[in-house]
Scaffold this motif. Structure first.
Motif, PDB file in Angstrom:
ATOM      1  N   GLU A  41     -51.131   5.296 -17.663  1.00 43.58           N
ATOM      2  CA  GLU A  41     -52.581   5.018 -17.605  1.00 43.58           C
ATOM      3  C   GLU A  41     -53.385   6.265 -17.970  1.00 43.58           C
ATOM      4  O   GLU A  41     -54.361   6.188 -18.717  1.00 43.58           O
ATOM      5  N   PRO A  48     -60.237   5.394 -30.751  1.00 44.83           N
ATOM      6  CA  PRO A  48     -59.747   4.355 -31.667  1.00 44.83           C
ATOM      7  C   PRO A  48     -60.650   3.128 -31.606  1.00 44.83           C
ATOM      8  O   PRO A  48     -61.278   2.871 -30.570  1.00 44.83           O
ATOM      9  N   VAL A  49     -60.748   2.402 -32.714  1.00 45.95           N
ATOM     10  CA  VAL A  49     -61.536   1.161 -32.715  1.00 45.95           C
ATOM     11  C   VAL A  49     -60.633  -0.003 -33.116  1.00 45.95           C
ATOM     12  O   VAL A  49     -59.487   0.178 -33.512  1.00 45.95           O
ATOM     13  N   ALA A  50     -61.191  -1.209 -32.954  1.00 44.56           N
ATOM     14  CA  ALA A  50     -60.547  -2.443 -33.414  1.00 44.56           C
ATOM     15  C   ALA A  50     -59.077  -2.511 -32.988  1.00 44.56           C
ATOM     16  O   ALA A  50     -58.778  -2.300 -31.819  1.00 44.56           O
ATOM     17  N   VAL A  73     -65.685   0.798 -27.491  1.00 47.45           N
ATOM     18  CA  VAL A  73     -66.033   1.255 -28.841  1.00 47.45           C
ATOM     19  C   VAL A  73     -67.516   1.660 -28.912  1.00 47.45           C
ATOM     20  O   VAL A  73     -67.860   2.716 -29.452  1.00 47.45           O
ATOM     21  N   ILE A 121     -61.474   0.044 -17.862  1.00 55.50           N
ATOM     22  CA  ILE A 121     -60.072  -0.394 -17.918  1.00 55.50           C
ATOM     23  C   ILE A 121     -59.714  -1.222 -16.672  1.00 55.50           C
ATOM     24  O   ILE A 121     -58.917  -2.157 -16.731  1.00 55.50           O
ATOM     25  N   LEU A 161     -64.544   5.412 -18.224  1.00 55.63           N
ATOM     26  CA  LEU A 161     -63.508   4.746 -19.004  1.00 55.63           C
ATOM     27  C   LEU A 161     -62.528   4.029 -18.073  1.00 55.63           C
ATOM     28  O   LEU A 161     -62.143   2.882 -18.313  1.00 55.63           O
ATOM     29  N   LEU A 218     -50.956  -0.441 -21.600  1.00 57.75           N
ATOM     30  CA  LEU A 218     -51.253  -0.649 -20.180  1.00 57.75           C
ATOM     31  C   LEU A 218     -50.622  -1.958 -19.695  1.00 57.75           C
ATOM     32  O   LEU A 218     -50.113  -2.043 -18.574  1.00 57.75           O
ATOM     33  N   PRO A 266     -67.059   5.564 -23.392  1.00 55.50           N
ATOM     34  CA  PRO A 266     -67.097   6.168 -22.046  1.00 55.50           C
ATOM     35  C   PRO A 266     -65.941   7.149 -21.874  1.00 55.50           C
ATOM     36  O   PRO A 266     -64.898   6.977 -22.501  1.00 55.50           O
ATOM     37  N   VAL A 267     -66.136   8.163 -21.039  1.00 47.78           N
ATOM     38  CA  VAL A 267     -65.049   9.105 -20.756  1.00 47.78           C
ATOM     39  C   VAL A 267     -64.781   9.124 -19.255  1.00 47.78           C
ATOM     40  O   VAL A 267     -65.526   8.537 -18.473  1.00 47.78           O
ATOM     41  N   LEU A 326     -57.492   0.348 -30.934  1.00 50.47           N
ATOM     42  CA  LEU A 326     -57.855   0.365 -29.520  1.00 50.47           C
ATOM     43  C   LEU A 326     -57.035  -0.667 -28.747  1.00 50.47           C
ATOM     44  O   LEU A 326     -56.522  -0.402 -27.656  1.00 50.47           O
ATOM     45  N   ARG A 327     -56.906  -1.854 -29.351  1.00 51.26           N
ATOM     46  CA  ARG A 327     -56.123  -2.891 -28.671  1.00 51.26           C
ATOM     47  C   ARG A 327     -54.668  -2.475 -28.509  1.00 51.26           C
ATOM     48  O   ARG A 327     -54.026  -2.795 -27.517  1.00 51.26           O
ATOM     49  N   LEU A 354     -59.797  -4.872 -16.883  1.00 53.37           N
ATOM     50  CA  LEU A 354     -58.619  -5.521 -17.468  1.00 53.37           C
ATOM     51  C   LEU A 354     -57.590  -5.843 -16.394  1.00 53.37           C
ATOM     52  O   LEU A 354     -56.947  -6.894 -16.412  1.00 53.37           O
ATOM     53  N   ALA A 402     -55.756   6.690 -21.340  1.00 50.39           N
ATOM     54  CA  ALA A 402     -57.179   7.045 -21.206  1.00 50.39           C
ATOM     55  C   ALA A 402     -57.470   8.303 -22.023  1.00 50.39           C
ATOM     56  O   ALA A 402     -58.477   8.396 -22.726  1.00 50.39           O
ATOM     57  N   ILE A 422     -57.644   7.452 -25.705  1.00 46.95           N
ATOM     58  CA  ILE A 422     -58.879   6.740 -26.056  1.00 46.95           C
ATOM     59  C   ILE A 422     -60.048   7.732 -26.152  1.00 46.95           C
ATOM     60  O   ILE A 422     -60.862   7.663 -27.064  1.00 46.95           O
ATOM     61  N   VAL A 423     -60.096   8.674 -25.219  1.00 44.18           N
ATOM     62  CA  VAL A 423     -61.200   9.646 -25.245  1.00 44.18           C
ATOM     63  C   VAL A 423     -61.072  10.583 -26.459  1.00 44.18           C
ATOM     64  O   VAL A 423     -62.039  10.827 -27.171  1.00 44.18           O
ATOM     65  N   ILE A 445     -54.477  -0.250 -25.548  1.00 41.64           N
ATOM     66  CA  ILE A 445     -54.631  -1.023 -24.315  1.00 41.64           C
ATOM     67  C   ILE A 445     -53.358  -1.813 -24.003  1.00 41.64           C
ATOM     68  O   ILE A 445     -52.989  -2.009 -22.844  1.00 41.64           O
TER      69      ILE A 445
END
Lengths: 218, 218
Positions: free
Chosen positions: A60, A72-74, B68, B81, B77, A84, B72-73, A77-78, B84, A64, A67-68, A81
């Protein structure tokens, strides 16, 4: 940036491999505890479950962090995720192995499983072990064919669970309610372990390749 | 930006409330199906489980969109999450309600639960229903006190499950292995439903306030 992102995901999948190896070892040892009434093996599984929980925390934190740093986008990003989801499934597999170990410990020194049911549980444990091994392999080398095999393994587990119920529901079942209840719950633990393995194989193909697993099947 | 992020999380929690209401309704109806051998109720629960799955997809899409747009950080963030995790727990509660409904449907027109076990299941269902109601309330107004209550509710469910086993394991249990197996698995479905509710209440306090639930307990 793109290559760095891929390298980050590879690092996450290495953590996931460690988790997968751990929950595989846990179910092997829990099965030994179950089939040979080995209290020491049962206790070792129960004590070591926190290792898997700690690894999940690490996944986790790492995700995180990715991502920071990478924003990443689209689909990227998925994919992040998805890691997780995989770690949540692996943690649950560890919990289920622990449930098997706890059942063995609770019934010790008696065996929790009578001789008539032992071959079925041996079969379920063997298929579940192969599934855990395949997950580890898929996490290292994404292979949609291997992910497809897990579906078949899951069917084999379901067949074995049906055999289990057939034995316990036969008119000449000699062990009464308590052993039947333990048998049914244990059957469910192995079956759920296998369900999570199937989830993971599907998620893993997406994590590593960015393609949905179903689109890759032959 | 900060206010917009908070507004986005509030929107996510509204979706989660819809999910919570849906899985609450599902278990109520599944319990009716179980205790009154109502096939129509059972089938309605089974058919409607996909609604919860669709809502979970919406939560995932919305959270990805927030990450996106808002980038957030740190704890923000992690809060995103957390949504989810909550949606995963809610989806599983829906699955468990479906398992109860399927057990009722499989045994129809016979009741799956004999008269001796009905008060225990009625008790488990009532506590589980209160837990689902409290989750909905916590999602609207974060309240660590209410989250703490869910732990006690969970203890009540565990006590009821022990009562259930005590009845089924008594020497004068007249129903044999099949009814005991159904009883044990059904007990586990309600107990797992409650476990997920506890997870959710802890996650929700964090989602909405950014403070770990345990730090807020009295």
């Amino acid at each position: 940036m793109r290559e760095e992102f891929q390298a980050d995901l590879t690092e996450v999948s290495r953590l996931l491999v460690t988790m997968a190896e751990s929950v595989r070892g846990a179910l092997r040892k829990a099965t030994t505890a179950l089939l040979t009434a080995d209290l020491e093996a049962a206790e070792s599984v129960i004590q070591r479950d926190t290792e898997v929980d700690t690894l999940r925390q690490q996944v986790e934190t790492k995700v995180a962090d990715i991502i920071v740093r990478q924003a990443p986008v689209a689909s990227d990003l998925r994919r992040a995720i998805t890691a997780l989801h995989i770690s949540a499934d692996l943690e649950r597999m560890g919990d289920l192995a622990e449930h098997v170990a706890k059942t063995a410990a609770r019934r010790h020194p008696s065996p929790a499983v009578p001789a008539e049911l032992r071959p079925v549980f041996k079969g379920m444990a063997e298929v579940a072990d192969q599934m855990a091994e395949k997950i580890t392999n898929v996490l290292v080398h994404p292979d949609a064919g291997l992910a497809g095999e897990l579906e078949k393994d899951d069917d084999a587990i379901d067949d074995l669970e049906r055999q289990l119920f057939k034995i316990m529901l036969a008119d000449d079942w000699p062990y009464g309610a308590e052993t039947a209840i333990d048998g049914a719950l244990l059957g469910r633990f192995y079956e759920r372990y296998a369900d999570h393995a199937v989830n993971i194989s599907e998620h893993t193909i997406y994590l590593i390749t960015g393609e949905p697993a179903s689109a890759q099947q032959d």
